[in-house]
Structure formats: structure tokens, C-alpha cells
Write a protein that holds these residues in place. Sequence first.
Motif, PDB file in Angstrom:
ATOM      1  N   LEU A   1       0.825  -1.211   0.000  1.00 20.46           N
ATOM      2  CA  LEU A   1       0.000   0.000   0.000  1.00 20.46           C
ATOM      3  C   LEU A   1       0.858   1.260   0.000  1.00 20.46           C
ATOM      4  O   LEU A   1       0.498   2.280  -0.569  1.00 20.46           O
ATOM      5  CB  LEU A   1      -0.893   0.038   1.253  1.00 20.46           C
ATOM      6  CG  LEU A   1      -1.939  -1.061   1.393  1.00 20.46           C
ATOM      7  CD1 LEU A   1      -2.751  -0.840   2.664  1.00 20.46           C
ATOM      8  CD2 LEU A   1      -2.854  -1.090   0.179  1.00 20.46           C
ATOM      9  N   GLU A   2       2.001   1.168   0.665  1.00 15.39           N
ATOM     10  CA  GLU A   2       2.800   2.375   0.893  1.00 15.39           C
ATOM     11  C   GLU A   2       3.765   2.696  -0.244  1.00 15.39           C
ATOM     12  O   GLU A   2       4.295   3.795  -0.296  1.00 15.39           O
ATOM     13  CB  GLU A   2       3.584   2.228   2.205  1.00 15.39           C
ATOM     14  CG  GLU A   2       2.678   2.342   3.427  1.00 15.39           C
ATOM     15  CD  GLU A   2       3.244   1.644   4.651  1.00 15.39           C
ATOM     16  OE1 GLU A   2       4.428   1.237   4.622  1.00 15.39           O
ATOM     17  OE2 GLU A   2       2.483   1.482   5.633  1.00 15.39           O
ATOM     18  N   ASN A   3       4.014   1.742  -1.112  1.00 16.66           N
ATOM     19  CA  ASN A   3       4.994   1.978  -2.179  1.00 16.66           C
ATOM     20  C   ASN A   3       4.354   2.111  -3.549  1.00 16.66           C
ATOM     21  O   ASN A   3       3.365   1.445  -3.840  1.00 16.66           O
ATOM     22  CB  ASN A   3       5.992   0.822  -2.230  1.00 16.66           C
ATOM     23  CG  ASN A   3       6.994   0.914  -1.106  1.00 16.66           C
ATOM     24  OD1 ASN A   3       7.903   1.731  -1.138  1.00 16.66           O
ATOM     25  ND2 ASN A   3       6.792   0.099  -0.091  1.00 16.66           N
ATOM     26  N   ASN A   4       4.953   3.001  -4.361  1.00 13.84           N
ATOM     27  CA  ASN A   4       4.512   3.036  -5.755  1.00 13.84           C
ATOM     28  C   ASN A   4       5.033   1.797  -6.455  1.00 13.84           C
ATOM     29  O   ASN A   4       6.145   1.353  -6.197  1.00 13.84           O
ATOM     30  CB  ASN A   4       5.061   4.280  -6.445  1.00 13.84           C
ATOM     31  CG  ASN A   4       4.378   5.534  -5.936  1.00 13.84           C
ATOM     32  OD1 ASN A   4       3.212   5.487  -5.513  1.00 13.84           O
ATOM     33  ND2 ASN A   4       5.097   6.631  -5.943  1.00 13.84           N
ATOM     34  N   PHE A   5       4.216   1.245  -7.339  1.00 17.56           N
ATOM     35  CA  PHE A   5       4.669   0.080  -8.080  1.00 17.56           C
ATOM     36  C   PHE A   5       5.770   0.535  -9.048  1.00 17.56           C
ATOM     37  O   PHE A   5       5.668   1.589  -9.658  1.00 17.56           O
ATOM     38  CB  PHE A   5       3.508  -0.546  -8.876  1.00 17.56           C
ATOM     39  CG  PHE A   5       2.370  -1.064  -8.008  1.00 17.56           C
ATOM     40  CD1 PHE A   5       2.405  -0.974  -6.625  1.00 17.56           C
ATOM     41  CD2 PHE A   5       1.253  -1.656  -8.606  1.00 17.56           C
ATOM     42  CE1 PHE A   5       1.356  -1.446  -5.833  1.00 17.56           C
ATOM     43  CE2 PHE A   5       0.198  -2.136  -7.829  1.00 17.56           C
ATOM     44  CZ  PHE A   5       0.248  -2.026  -6.446  1.00 17.56           C
ATOM     45  N   GLU A   6       6.803  -0.260  -9.154  1.00 17.96           N
ATOM     46  CA  GLU A   6       7.927   0.070 -10.033  1.00 17.96           C
ATOM     47  C   GLU A   6       7.514  -0.140 -11.493  1.00 17.96           C
ATOM     48  O   GLU A   6       7.033  -1.205 -11.848  1.00 17.96           O
ATOM     49  CB  GLU A   6       9.102  -0.855  -9.683  1.00 17.96           C
ATOM     50  CG  GLU A   6      10.380  -0.549 -10.392  1.00 17.96           C
ATOM     51  CD  GLU A   6      11.062   0.702  -9.834  1.00 17.96           C
ATOM     52  OE1 GLU A   6      10.930   0.977  -8.630  1.00 17.96           O
ATOM     53  OE2 GLU A   6      11.716   1.388 -10.641  1.00 17.96           O
ATOM     54  N   ARG A   7       7.701   0.851 -12.321  1.00 20.00           N
ATOM     55  CA  ARG A   7       7.308   0.719 -13.731  1.00 20.00           C
ATOM     56  C   ARG A   7       8.538   0.674 -14.623  1.00 20.00           C
ATOM     57  O   ARG A   7       9.407   1.538 -14.539  1.00 20.00           O
ATOM     58  CB  ARG A   7       6.424   1.906 -14.147  1.00 20.00           C
ATOM     59  CG  ARG A   7       5.140   1.971 -13.346  1.00 20.00           C
ATOM     60  CD  ARG A   7       4.288   3.163 -13.748  1.00 20.00           C
ATOM     61  NE  ARG A   7       3.141   3.254 -12.843  1.00 20.00           N
ATOM     62  CZ  ARG A   7       2.112   4.075 -13.029  1.00 20.00           C
ATOM     63  NH1 ARG A   7       2.084   4.871 -14.083  1.00 20.00           N
ATOM     64  NH2 ARG A   7       1.113   4.097 -12.156  1.00 20.00           N
ATOM     65  N   LEU A   8       8.623  -0.321 -15.448  1.00 26.22           N
ATOM     66  CA  LEU A   8       9.729  -0.380 -16.409  1.00 26.22           C
ATOM     67  C   LEU A   8       9.293  -1.177 -17.637  1.00 26.22           C
ATOM     68  O   LEU A   8       8.272  -1.869 -17.602  1.00 26.22           O
ATOM     69  CB  LEU A   8      10.982  -0.990 -15.789  1.00 26.22           C
ATOM     70  CG  LEU A   8      10.994  -2.464 -15.401  1.00 26.22           C
ATOM     71  CD1 LEU A   8      12.425  -2.968 -15.382  1.00 26.22           C
ATOM     72  CD2 LEU A   8      10.368  -2.664 -14.034  1.00 26.22           C
ATOM     73  N   THR A   9      10.066  -1.049 -18.701  1.00 28.10           N
ATOM     74  CA  THR A   9       9.687  -1.753 -19.922  1.00 28.10           C
ATOM     75  C   THR A   9      10.209  -3.189 -19.889  1.00 28.10           C
ATOM     76  O   THR A   9      11.151  -3.517 -19.151  1.00 28.10           O
ATOM     77  CB  THR A   9      10.273  -1.067 -21.179  1.00 28.10           C
ATOM     78  OG1 THR A   9      11.694  -1.159 -21.099  1.00 28.10           O
ATOM     79  CG2 THR A   9       9.840   0.386 -21.276  1.00 28.10           C
ATOM     80  N   TYR A  10       9.611  -3.992 -20.714  1.00 32.26           N
ATOM     81  CA  TYR A  10      10.071  -5.372 -20.899  1.00 32.26           C
ATOM     82  C   TYR A  10      11.559  -5.375 -21.252  1.00 32.26           C
ATOM     83  O   TYR A  10      12.338  -6.170 -20.716  1.00 32.26           O
ATOM     84  CB  TYR A  10       9.238  -6.027 -22.011  1.00 32.26           C
ATOM     85  CG  TYR A  10       9.841  -7.298 -22.558  1.00 32.26           C
ATOM     86  CD1 TYR A  10       9.521  -8.539 -22.004  1.00 32.26           C
ATOM     87  CD2 TYR A  10      10.733  -7.260 -23.632  1.00 32.26           C
ATOM     88  CE1 TYR A  10      10.087  -9.705 -22.503  1.00 32.26           C
ATOM     89  CE2 TYR A  10      11.299  -8.422 -24.132  1.00 32.26           C
ATOM     90  CZ  TYR A  10      10.980  -9.651 -23.571  1.00 32.26           C
ATOM     91  OH  TYR A  10      11.537 -10.788 -24.062  1.00 32.26           O
ATOM     92  N   THR A  11      11.956  -4.487 -22.154  1.00 35.43           N
ATOM     93  CA  THR A  11      13.343  -4.433 -22.612  1.00 35.43           C
ATOM     94  C   THR A  11      14.290  -4.164 -21.446  1.00 35.43           C
ATOM     95  O   THR A  11      15.333  -4.806 -21.317  1.00 35.43           O
ATOM     96  CB  THR A  11      13.482  -3.351 -23.709  1.00 35.43           C
ATOM     97  OG1 THR A  11      12.540  -3.659 -24.747  1.00 35.43           O
ATOM     98  CG2 THR A  11      14.878  -3.322 -24.295  1.00 35.43           C
ATOM     99  N   GLU A  12      13.896  -3.236 -20.568  1.00 38.65           N
ATOM    100  CA  GLU A  12      14.716  -2.964 -19.385  1.00 38.65           C
ATOM    101  C   GLU A  12      14.767  -4.185 -18.459  1.00 38.65           C
ATOM    102  O   GLU A  12      15.818  -4.500 -17.885  1.00 38.65           O
ATOM    103  CB  GLU A  12      14.158  -1.747 -18.625  1.00 38.65           C
ATOM    104  CG  GLU A  12      14.383  -0.434 -19.356  1.00 38.65           C
ATOM    105  CD  GLU A  12      13.511   0.725 -18.831  1.00 38.65           C
ATOM    106  OE1 GLU A  12      13.925   1.867 -19.003  1.00 38.65           O
ATOM    107  OE2 GLU A  12      12.421   0.472 -18.265  1.00 38.65           O
TER     108      GLU A  12
END
Length: 480
Positions: A313-324
Motif C-alpha cells: 500500500l505504501e509503495n509506488n509500483f515500479e514501472r519499467l519496460t520489458y526491454t529494461e
Amino acid sequence: METSKRTKVKELLDSTAFGSTVTVKGWVRTFRNNQFIAINDGSTINNIQAVVDFENTDETLLKRLTTGAAISVTGELIESLGKGQKVEIKVKELEILGDSDAEKFPLQPKKHSLEFLREIAHLRFRTNTFNAVFKVRHALAFAIHQFFNERGFVYMHTPIITASDAEGAGEMFRVTTLDFDNPPRTEDGKVDFKQDFFGKSTNLTVSGQLEGELAAMAFGDIYTFGPTFRAENSNTTRHLAEFWMIEPEMAFYDLNDNMQLAEDLLKYVIKHAMTTCADEIEFLKNRLLEEEKQKPQDERSELDLVTKLNFCLENNFERLTYTEAIEILKNSTPNKKKKFKYLIESWGADLQSEHERYLVEKHFKKPVILTDYPKDIKAFYMRQNDDGKTVRAMDILFPGIGEIVGGSQREERLELLEKRMQEMEISAEELYWYLDTRRFGTAPHAGFGLGFERLVLFVTGMTNIRDVIAFPRAPKTAEF
Ligand code: 4AD
Ligand code: MG
């Protein structure tokens, strides 16, 4: 004395109306010292204690107070002196509603393995673990509707029987009324589905998305929440042949809007469950701690259930591309040391759950959203990126679970969509109705599918998906 009226145990355990006369109906969990009945009525995982005046009670009646028996008890609500409970009932009237033969009743007041309980799934609701699991399941389902309702989404019921294969995966259960032993045949010897009930070949749906898109193109924001079926022969702890899926679909959303909605939804429903099912989740946390004691230290979770949920709840979900993600995986220790079952060698590889879990549990240590997957490992309807290689897909990966959400921005450009369907050999004729949305007032839109049981699995800390649905359907499993 009115006997059909009863007060639920949950209410009584919080009551201070000492001296009042109450009636409780429920099932005997234990009967100790010929005196103390622990009664559970399902309203809470906690039991209420009823104390019988055994000296003045018929002995044959006392003998029938066996584990599993249904009883009605009327008596005075009193403050309890015993530890672990605030109230108890001093029994004045006791009635056995339904006997339970102690010799034959499979649930004994001791710990049973989850495997054993799965074999008696018709009775396992009567255990604390399953009481807690299904309360949480209920809370999550309720919160999902509440979340969308608050935001003005329309709940659509998409068909269960369908002639289309939304995912193009081809792993579907056929629905037919044809004579299995002697089906009608066409001249070239094929089964003649024109003579079948619907006049064509039909299946159980794998997803309500395509129909959901039609509705989104009129209502703006819609969601489905219904059963979906997959005939994949996946005998894993995260796959079911029949599972429930939530599929929102939103006009004028791009992939970022889509990811934000999914993240907001997950946080909202987890929070709701933690608030309304605090007792149940506390119980499940302790259950998990007990269970993990059996495991070697390095296989135990780093966080307990409540801490893990709060962390989410407290953390933003980490967003990255498939390539990364592929770069991270290629250079990861388990890949270099050949510890992965499927080694990541090149761009384009499909991610297995071991890779998803590495990213979430070891590398980022929080939920991850992967975007822009290679088009060749994703469905035909995803919006194509300008690079000609990737699509606007997103998968949300959760600790202990792997993929919990799969979604995308949709290809709204008719020519590009038709071209992709052709490449993937999907019949544009059969899906004319889907393509019509691109012909008449097409618009950018996006959506995703949240696997309901995977969500329940995460929030309850259970380890096998078959323990979070009442009567699991899986390969060679369709009991009850
Ligand atoms: O990724 P999937 O296959 O996506 C779709 O069906 C899209 N039509 C969704 C959409 O964009 N509207 O499935 C979505 C989710 C998965 O992320 C997973 O959580 C769950 O459904 N799921 C399963 N859960 C249990 N057992 C299975 N066999 C599952 N297959 C998928
Ligand atoms: Mg998927």
C-alpha cells in the motif's frame, strides 16, 4: 421463548449487555470438561463459549455435544472470567439441531493439512482457515464493486458461452449438445456444427474483454467481474481451469491511465480487506508464520503477511519496460549461474514466473509493472508501438504471485488491427462486430484483467490457488 431469533456470535463477542438473555445457533467446535462448549456460527473466526450446568443437564444430551453438531443455546450473557474471551453464555436451554457422529465427522479439533482439507472441500468452510479465507474473498469482491461504482463504471455481464476466442490462445472448453458418440458430419467428414445447439462451434469464455470493449465504446467506463475458463493443462499453484476475472475497459485511456487505475484498484481493495477483515488477516498471518517454520530459513518470507500488505500500500509500483527487465534478468546472478530453469538469452523471450518473481522479490522488492512487451508474445488487440516490435502491454507482477494483472492499450486503428489479425490468422469475418468499433467512432482505449483468485491468494497469504476458491476446477479435479 422465541427460538427462531438468534444473535450472531460476532455481535455477542463485542457486546456488554451482561445479564440479557440471548440465543446462539451454530456448530460445536469443541466440548471440554463436560461443561464448556465452543460454538462457531461462521460470523467470525472466533467462537463463543457456552457453559453448561452439567449436573442439571440430561447426560444423553451432553453426549450429543460432539464436534460438528448443530446446536441452539439460550442463556444469560455474562462477563467471562476465563482468559482469551470477554463474554460467555450461561446456558439455560440447549437444543441439538443436528447430530454429528464423532466417529465419522472428518474434521477433528486438531490441525489438518491443507491437502487433506482440499479432499473434503465440502466441509472445509467449517475451519478457521477457510472461514478467514472466504471472508477476505468476500471483502475483496465487495470492494471491487465499490471501487468501480464510486468512479461511475458500469458493471457489464458479458457472455459465458461464446463463439470467439478473445486471447487467440485456443485453449478453450467446447460447449455442445451434439451426440458425442455419433456427431453429424459434413460431406468432408468434419463435425457439422451447423447442427449444434447454437448453429456454430461454441466455447466457454476465456475473457469478457472483447465484449467489454464494445460497451466501453458507449458507456466510457465499464468493468466485468465473472467466471472465465481455460483448458490449459497447467497443474500449478497459480492456475485454475475456472477462475474469476475483473476486466475494466475505459474509453479515452492510454496505457499510463490504465496502469494508474490498476494500481489504485489494487491498493483500494487490499486496504478495504485489511480494515474489514483485520481479525481474519491477523489469523492468516499467524497461520503463515506457523507454516513457514517448517521451511528452511532461506525459503521463508522476509515480511509477515500484514507487513507485506502494508508495504504494498505504501509503495509506488515500479514501472519499467520489458526491454529494461530483460537487461536486468540477463545480468542477474541466477541467470549467470544458470539457476533459472529457463535462461534468459535474448530479447523476445517470454517471461516465466521464476523471472517475474526474481524482479519483484529479489531485485525491486516491490510490485512491478512491466510494459511494452514484444508483440509476438502478446494478443492481437494490443496497440502497436512505432518501433514495429513492441506493443502497449502491461503486466503487474506481485511478490509470491508473479503476474496478477494483464492488460494493454488497445489497437484502435482499423488498418493496423486488421493487418495484425491477418498475421496471426484471426478471422476478421468472425470478429466483424469487434472491428465495427474501429469503423464507427473509434477512440483510444485501454483495459486490463485482474485474476481474482491471484488477488485473494496474495491478500490471504495462502500458497495454493486451490485454497482460495470454494470448489477448484483444475486438470483431473472437478469434485463437488
Ligand atoms: O493475462 P490474461 O490472460 O489477460 C486477459 O485475459 C485479458 N483479456 C485481460 C484484459 O486485458 N481485459 O489474464 C488476466 C489475468 C492474469 O494476469 C491472471 O491474474 C489471471 O487473469 N489468470 C489466471 N488466474 C488463475 N488461473 C488461470 N489459469 C489464469 N489465467 C490468467
Ligand atoms: Mg497475461
